[in-house]
Design a protein around this motif. Structure first.
Motif, PDB file in Angstrom:
ATOM      1  N   HIS A 113       0.819  -1.222   0.000  1.00  0.00           N
ATOM      2  CA  HIS A 113       0.000   0.000   0.000  1.00  0.00           C
ATOM      3  C   HIS A 113       0.851   1.270   0.000  1.00  0.00           C
ATOM      4  O   HIS A 113       0.338   2.359   0.287  1.00  0.00           O
ATOM      5  CB  HIS A 113      -1.008  -0.061   1.155  1.00  0.00           C
ATOM      6  CG  HIS A 113      -1.829  -1.308   1.056  1.00  0.00           C
ATOM      7  ND1 HIS A 113      -2.825  -1.462   0.104  1.00  0.00           N
ATOM      8  CD2 HIS A 113      -1.711  -2.508   1.683  1.00  0.00           C
ATOM      9  CE1 HIS A 113      -3.309  -2.685   0.186  1.00  0.00           C
ATOM     10  NE2 HIS A 113      -2.650  -3.343   1.133  1.00  0.00           N
ATOM     11  N   CYS A 115      -7.537   0.825  -4.908  1.00  0.00           N
ATOM     12  CA  CYS A 115      -7.050  -0.330  -4.137  1.00  0.00           C
ATOM     13  C   CYS A 115      -8.054  -0.690  -3.051  1.00  0.00           C
ATOM     14  O   CYS A 115      -8.783   0.178  -2.563  1.00  0.00           O
ATOM     15  CB  CYS A 115      -5.696   0.024  -3.523  1.00  0.00           C
ATOM     16  SG  CYS A 115      -4.972  -1.313  -2.555  1.00  0.00           S
ATOM     17  N   CYS A 149      -7.598  -1.085  -0.075  1.00  0.00           N
ATOM     18  CA  CYS A 149      -7.347  -0.405   1.206  1.00  0.00           C
ATOM     19  C   CYS A 149      -8.086   0.923   1.278  1.00  0.00           C
ATOM     20  O   CYS A 149      -8.145   1.542   2.329  1.00  0.00           O
ATOM     21  CB  CYS A 149      -5.851  -0.181   1.421  1.00  0.00           C
ATOM     22  SG  CYS A 149      -5.152   1.121   0.383  1.00  0.00           S
ATOM     23  N   CYS A 187      -1.726   2.181  -5.250  1.00  0.00           N
ATOM     24  CA  CYS A 187      -0.873   1.380  -4.358  1.00  0.00           C
ATOM     25  C   CYS A 187      -0.022   0.387  -5.158  1.00  0.00           C
ATOM     26  O   CYS A 187      -0.458  -0.124  -6.206  1.00  0.00           O
ATOM     27  CB  CYS A 187      -1.715   0.599  -3.358  1.00  0.00           C
ATOM     28  SG  CYS A 187      -2.577   1.639  -2.178  1.00  0.00           S
TER      29      CYS A 187
HETATM   30 ZN    ZN Z   1      -3.774  -0.025  -1.045  1.00  0.00          ZN
END
Ligand code: ZN
Length: 320
Positions: free
Chosen positions: A173, A183, A185, A190
């Motif tokens: 990340h 992404c 996250c 990332c």
């Molecule tokens: Zn990420």
């Protein structure tokens, strides 16, 4: 005193399969690989169903190890996600969406009647690499795991380092392309959206306009000379080196191990990786970083998870 001769169970959970093994004296004495596409399941089903599926699958494979080795004293699970180092709850798993602040240890303990310790999968693999292969070559090591995502693990002065919130070395990340691909996250651009098997598939789809090919197939096309496939692996190598150069400026270690399911395709990434790493590293570090590809045959994650669980159970008893 930690008893290294103890019989332990280690589990390495990946996005599409998991491996369970019985570990004794830091060696895998029995293992089994099970196809379990947790990633697709978590993307398609509600969180509670995904959690039940993960728990049932884990309980089933661990129970099989337990039946064969009833003397096993503890279970360590390397899980792809952010693991709170105090509560051991999975706080988030970017590749297994829906899993937020979940406790896997307690339900598994009730089912199996064995202590279960959850660790980050890449930290477990890093520790497995360290204790099985690289202990004699220094006290610190960075591990990069290339699979569905990109994981990272740090062994610092002989100890696994998870960080205060369990997100140390979440190198997948690191933002490599600001505003780039979305992404799991919650951010964009990332590293793992470019350097993982998922990233290679995304790059290839962008370049060729052909959707649905996985990284293994794209690697075969690259070997046959397909330009788009080659470029997808070159971008993976380039972005991985950009991330690694940043990591090495933060944690100055000289040993880097690369593992995970993409290792068989390493030669397709290597030239771009070497060129970028050489360009981006601080000059004094150039040619001084020893980079090796894991030769643990996927066993580092199993051994590391089991050994971290042994350490954790020993420390918890010591503090009690
Ligand atoms: Zn990420």
């Amino acid at each position: 005193m930690v008893k290294y001769s103890s019989c332990l169970i280690g589990v390495d959970v990946g996005g599409t399969n998991l491996r369970v093994g019985v570990v004794q004296c830091q060696r895998v004495i029995w293992e089994q690989r099970v196809q379990a596409d947790f990633s697709t399941f978590c993307h398609e089903r509600p969180a509670h169903e995904a959690l039940d599926f993960i728990l049932d699958t884990l309980a089933g494979v661990i129970h099989e190890a337990q039946v064969r080795y009833p003397e096993a004293s503890v279970v360590g699970i390397g899980f792809p996600g952010f693991i709170d180092p105090v509560t051991r709850r999975v706080t988030q798993s970017p590749n297994l969406p829906g899993l937020r602040d979940v406790d896997l240890s307690t339900p598994l303990f009730h089912l199996l009647k064995l202590p279960v310790i959850i660790e980050n999968d890449a930290l477990a693999a890093a520790y497995g690499e360290f204790i099985t292969t690289h202990r004699g070559s220094g006290e610190s090591l960075v591990y990069l795991g290339l699979g569905t995502g990109v994981g990272g693990g740090l062994i610092l002065n002989g100890r696994p380092y998870a960080g205060t919130h369990g997100v140390a070395m979440e190198v997948g990340h690191l933002i490599i392309e600001p505003g780039g691909r979305p992404c799991g996250c919650g951010n964009r651009g990332c590293l793992e959206q470019y350097a993982s098997a998922t990233g290679v598939a995304l790059t290839y789809a962008e370049l060729s306009k052909q959707l649905g090919l996985d990284a293994t197939l794209i690697a075969a096309l690259a070997q046959e000379g397909d330009d788009n496939a080659r470029r997808a692996f070159e971008l993976a190598g380039d972005t991985l080196a950009r991330g690694l150069a940043t990591i090495l400026k933060v944690v100055d270690v000289s040993r880097v191990v690369i593992g995970g399911g993409m290792c068989p395709s390493w030669q397709l990434m290597r030239a771009a990786f070497d060129a970028r790493l050489d360009a981006d590293l601080i000059p004094v570090l150039r040619k001084r970083i020893r980079i090796s590809i894991s030769n643990a045959m996927d066993r580092a994650g199993i051994v590391g998870a089991a050994m971290l669980a042994l350490l954790a159970s020993h420390e918890e008893r010591g503090h009690a």
